[in-house]
Scaffold this motif. Structure first.
Motif, short mmCIF file in Angstrom:
data_model
loop_
_atom_site.label_atom_id
_atom_site.label_comp_id
_atom_site.label_asym_id
_atom_site.label_seq_id
_atom_site.Cartn_x
_atom_site.Cartn_y
_atom_site.Cartn_z
N PHE A 61 0.82 -1.21 0.00
CA PHE A 61 0.00 0.00 0.00
C PHE A 61 0.86 1.26 0.00
O PHE A 61 1.84 1.37 0.73
N SER A 62 0.45 2.23 -0.84
CA SER A 62 1.12 3.53 -0.88
C SER A 62 0.21 4.59 -0.28
O SER A 62 -0.95 4.73 -0.69
N PHE A 63 0.73 5.33 0.68
CA PHE A 63 -0.05 6.40 1.29
C PHE A 63 -0.22 7.58 0.35
O PHE A 63 -1.04 8.46 0.60
N GLU A 64 0.55 7.60 -0.73
CA GLU A 64 0.49 8.72 -1.67
C GLU A 64 -0.41 8.45 -2.87
O GLU A 64 -0.56 9.32 -3.74
N SER A 65 -0.99 7.26 -2.94
CA SER A 65 -1.79 6.91 -4.11
C SER A 65 -3.25 6.65 -3.74
O SER A 65 -3.55 6.23 -2.61
N ALA A 66 -4.12 6.84 -4.70
CA ALA A 66 -5.54 6.59 -4.49
C ALA A 66 -5.81 5.09 -4.41
O ALA A 66 -5.19 4.29 -5.12
N GLY A 67 -6.75 4.70 -3.56
CA GLY A 67 -7.08 3.30 -3.42
C GLY A 67 -7.57 2.68 -4.71
O GLY A 67 -7.27 1.51 -5.02
N LYS A 68 -8.33 3.43 -5.51
CA LYS A 68 -8.87 2.92 -6.77
C LYS A 68 -7.76 2.56 -7.75
O LYS A 68 -7.79 1.48 -8.36
N THR A 69 -6.77 3.44 -7.93
CA THR A 69 -5.71 3.15 -8.89
C THR A 69 -4.77 2.05 -8.37
O THR A 69 -4.19 1.31 -9.16
N PHE A 75 4.28 1.30 7.54
CA PHE A 75 5.02 2.54 7.31
C PHE A 75 6.25 2.26 6.46
O PHE A 75 6.79 1.14 6.45
N TYR A 76 6.73 3.28 5.78
CA TYR A 76 7.93 3.17 4.95
C TYR A 76 8.51 4.57 4.79
O TYR A 76 7.84 5.58 5.00
N GLY A 77 9.76 4.62 4.42
CA GLY A 77 10.39 5.90 4.10
C GLY A 77 10.38 6.92 5.22
O GLY A 77 10.38 8.12 4.97
N GLY A 78 10.33 6.45 6.46
CA GLY A 78 10.37 7.38 7.58
C GLY A 78 9.04 7.98 7.95
O GLY A 78 8.98 8.85 8.83
N ASN A 79 7.92 7.54 7.30
CA ASN A 79 6.65 8.17 7.65
C ASN A 79 6.09 7.68 8.98
O ASN A 79 5.04 8.14 9.42
N ASP A 80 6.80 6.77 9.64
CA ASP A 80 6.43 6.43 11.01
C ASP A 80 6.71 7.60 11.95
O ASP A 80 6.12 7.70 13.02
N GLN A 81 7.64 8.48 11.54
CA GLN A 81 7.95 9.66 12.36
C GLN A 81 6.88 10.73 12.23
O GLN A 81 6.67 11.53 13.14
N LYS A 82 6.21 10.74 11.09
CA LYS A 82 5.11 11.67 10.86
C LYS A 82 3.99 10.91 10.15
O LYS A 82 3.82 11.00 8.93
N PRO A 83 3.23 10.14 10.91
CA PRO A 83 2.24 9.24 10.30
C PRO A 83 1.22 9.98 9.44
O PRO A 83 0.74 11.06 9.81
#
Length: 245
Positions: free
Chosen positions: A103-111, A135-143
């Motif tokens: 899962f990517s937090f930067e992408s839409a669920g549909k795509t 989490f990935y890429g350090g986004n655990d520091q800023k969820p």
């Protein structure tokens, strides 16, 4: 006085040496922090991606495993370059096989759903699709925002359910589970990661799969990653045989 100091220094050195050896053995997969009872958890399996490189699936399948989850896609456009080979070859063995999407937090669920569906065909007996939600890429520091992430995860999960006729499994760390999943997504089975202790979900929900280590060493793969993830199913072999059959 000097003798006591010398003894203290010697003891400290011994303790430091023992700690170093223990760390080395754990880091290199000689000692696993988790070693679940085979009697309690008789169904075991791996999850793999391109990091394991070329996989000899007949050899891997002979090493006491019953299932394999294979990385297929990530986000809205990425396809794991080993997926097609891994999926086709794994299906030739006696393993139960499934595919997972990161899962990517930067992408839409549909795509993201479109990407997975375009990559993974419907196969009889296939395990439910998996959404790897961590989490990935350090986004655990800023969820990422909870509501937004949960919304896109729901869109993705619903699209996979509609297409495959099976509710997806959600793979999560205990941190992402507590922040985003707990109290919701009751229609999805949970695959939880805890490589240090037995997982406990604070909302009382039971997990179905548990990734208990990321440092197992098996035969049959030749990638840059020398380790392989190991998992157990929460149930007997008979129950696993009937799992989403």
């Amino acid at each position: 006085m000097k003798k006591r100091i010398l003894i203290s220094i010697i003891i400290l050195c011994i303790l430091l040496a023992a700690a170093y050896i223990a760390f080395h053995l754990i880091w290199n997969g000689v000692i696993l922090l988790n070693n679940p009872s085979l009697r309690k958890y008789p169904v075991r399996g791996v999850d793999v991606s391109h990091y394991q490189g070329e996989i000899d699936w007949p050899l891997l399948a002979e090493q006491g495993i019953d299932f394999a989850f294979i990385k297929a896609t990530e986000g809205s456009g990425h396809v794991d370059d080993k997926f097609a080979f891994n999926f086709a070859e794994a299906l030739k063995t006696d393993l139960r096989v499934g595919a997972y999407h990161f899962f990517s937090f930067e992408s839409a669920g549909k795509t993201q759903a479109d990407n997975f569906i375009a990559t993974v065909g419907k196969i009889d007996g296939m395990l439910p699709p998996v959404i790897d939600f961590e989490f990935y890429g350090g986004n655990d520091q800023k969820p990422p925002d909870k509501a937004a992430a949960a919304r896109e995860l729901r869109i993705l999960a619903d699209a996979l359910t509609e297409h495959y006729g099976k509710n997806p499994i959600i793979y999560a760390t205990e941190e992402t589970y507590e922040r985003y999943i707990s109290g919701d997504f009751d229609d999805c089975d949970i695959w939880i990661r805890n490589v240090i202790t037995t997982p406990t979900l604070t909302d009382g929900r039971e997990w179905v799969f548990w990734q208990y280590t990321n440092r197992e060493i098996l035969k049959g793969y030749s990638g840059d990653e020398r380790y392989i993830d190991m998992n157990v199913f929460y149930g007997s072999k008979k129950e696993f045989a009937k799992y989403v059959d």
